[in-house]
Structure formats: C-alpha cells, structure tokens
Scaffold this active site. Structure first.
Site, PDB file in Angstrom:
ATOM      1  N   HIS A  99      38.388   0.051 -13.015  1.00 31.49           N
ATOM      2  CA  HIS A  99      37.162  -0.397 -12.326  1.00 31.49           C
ATOM      3  C   HIS A  99      36.872  -1.794 -12.696  1.00 31.49           C
ATOM      4  O   HIS A  99      37.690  -2.622 -13.305  1.00 31.49           O
ATOM      5  CB  HIS A  99      36.043   0.434 -13.560  1.00 31.49           C
ATOM      6  CG  HIS A  99      36.067   1.996 -13.365  1.00 31.49           C
ATOM      7  ND1 HIS A  99      34.711   2.481 -13.850  1.00 31.49           N
ATOM      8  CD2 HIS A  99      36.626   2.695 -12.901  1.00 31.49           C
ATOM      9  CE1 HIS A  99      35.254   3.898 -13.951  1.00 31.49           C
ATOM     10  NE2 HIS A  99      36.229   4.212 -12.952  1.00 31.49           N
ATOM     11  N   GLU A 122      34.554  -3.572 -13.870  1.00 26.12           N
ATOM     12  CA  GLU A 122      34.376  -4.213 -15.362  1.00 26.12           C
ATOM     13  C   GLU A 122      35.198  -4.492 -16.129  1.00 26.12           C
ATOM     14  O   GLU A 122      35.667  -5.438 -16.758  1.00 26.12           O
ATOM     15  CB  GLU A 122      33.289  -3.360 -15.974  1.00 26.12           C
ATOM     16  CG  GLU A 122      32.017  -2.978 -15.147  1.00 26.12           C
ATOM     17  CD  GLU A 122      31.949  -1.791 -14.263  1.00 26.12           C
ATOM     18  OE1 GLU A 122      30.922  -1.082 -14.415  1.00 26.12           O
ATOM     19  OE2 GLU A 122      32.880  -1.445 -13.662  1.00 26.12           O
ATOM     20  N   CYS A 144      29.674   2.964 -16.294  1.00 22.56           N
ATOM     21  CA  CYS A 144      29.988   4.345 -16.355  1.00 22.56           C
ATOM     22  C   CYS A 144      30.089   4.235 -18.093  1.00 22.56           C
ATOM     23  O   CYS A 144      30.309   3.344 -18.616  1.00 22.56           O
ATOM     24  CB  CYS A 144      31.500   4.842 -15.847  1.00 22.56           C
ATOM     25  SG  CYS A 144      32.896   4.021 -16.492  1.00 22.56           S
ATOM     26  N   CYS A 167      33.143   2.069 -19.179  1.00 19.69           N
ATOM     27  CA  CYS A 167      32.970   0.558 -19.005  1.00 19.69           C
ATOM     28  C   CYS A 167      32.062   0.283 -20.224  1.00 19.69           C
ATOM     29  O   CYS A 167      31.985  -0.905 -20.808  1.00 19.69           O
ATOM     30  CB  CYS A 167      32.620   0.277 -17.472  1.00 19.69           C
ATOM     31  SG  CYS A 167      33.799   0.551 -16.427  1.00 19.69           S
TER      32      CYS A 167
END
Length: 145
Positions: A47, A49, A77, A80
């Site tokens: 992801h 992040e 999410c 993260c």
C-alpha cells in the site's frame, strides 16, 4: 497533499487503486513518496502508506518517524493504521473517507483501540473531493472494462 495526489494518479495509470502517500520530516521536507503497487509487486502489503513509511525509515535510518507527518489520499486501512502507529508518525492527514475498508474513522478505528501504543494527530478530509473523484473514476473504469 498535491504530491500524494500525483502519486495516486500515477498508481491509477499503472492499473493500481489510486492511492498516494507522502512522508514529511518535522521541518516539512518531503522525505518519501509512494503510490499503491500491490498488483505490480504481487504484494498485498504494498500500500502507498507502507511503501512511503519504509522509504522514510530508510532515509532517516530509523524504525521510528517521530515528529513526521504522513499525507495520504485515502483513509488508511487497519494494516496501514497499525504501521502508522508503530512508526510513531506524529500527524496523519488524509483525504477521502473509506467506509468499506478504513481503519481510522471507520471499521476498527485502530487509534482508538486500548492496545494502540501511539496515536497520531489526525486531520481528515484534506482534498477529499479530488481524492474521491480519482477513486470513483478508477472503479467506474473497471466496471466498464
């Protein structure tokens, strides 16, 4: 947030969900930037992040990003959000809310959990309209295709 939006647009161009992230040091200098790369890397943890946090940690030579800020186009999410806490990010700025998969203001609300060791200061809705438009266009394109 404009740099994070650039990263989100680049992710969409690669066929990734358009999410971008930027880490700034305590002085406000950008030290890391990334867009989603889960499909490209066959890695569910890639992801924006996570990639930006990894890059910032490498840049600073530390597993802690004390005093740093993270700018991301979509509400993080749960995975993260946990990484943000573990990295000791001081401030989280995010754009669009994520009612389906969010982990900050939605769902498990990771930073509100009693076992969360570090809670960043959270600013939501930053450039939310543009971030939402990128996501809406991306998923509309998938439905047409």
């Amino acid at each position: 947030m404009e740099i994070a939006l650039e990263e989100a647009r680049a992710a969409a161009a690669r066929g990734e969900v358009p999410v971008g992230a930027v880490v700034a040091d305590p002085a406000g200098k950008v030290i890391a930037r990334a867009g989603n790369r889960t499909r490209e890397r066959d890695d569910p943890t890639a992801h924006a992040e996570i990639l930006a946090i990894r890059e910032a940690c490498a840049h600073l030579g530390s597993e802690r990003l004390t005093g740093c800020a993270l700018w991301v186009t979509l509400e993080p999410c749960p995975m993260c959000a946990a990484a943000i806490s573990f990295a000791r990010i001081a401030r989280l700025h995010y754009g669009a809310a994520d009612p389906k998969s969010g982990g900050v203001a939605q769902g498990p609300r990771v930073f509100s959990h009693p076992q969360c060791h570090h809670r960043p200061e959270v600013f939501d809705g930053v450039a939310a309209g543009e971030a939402e438009a990128l996501l809406t266009a991306f998923f509309a394109g998938l439905r047409r295709g």
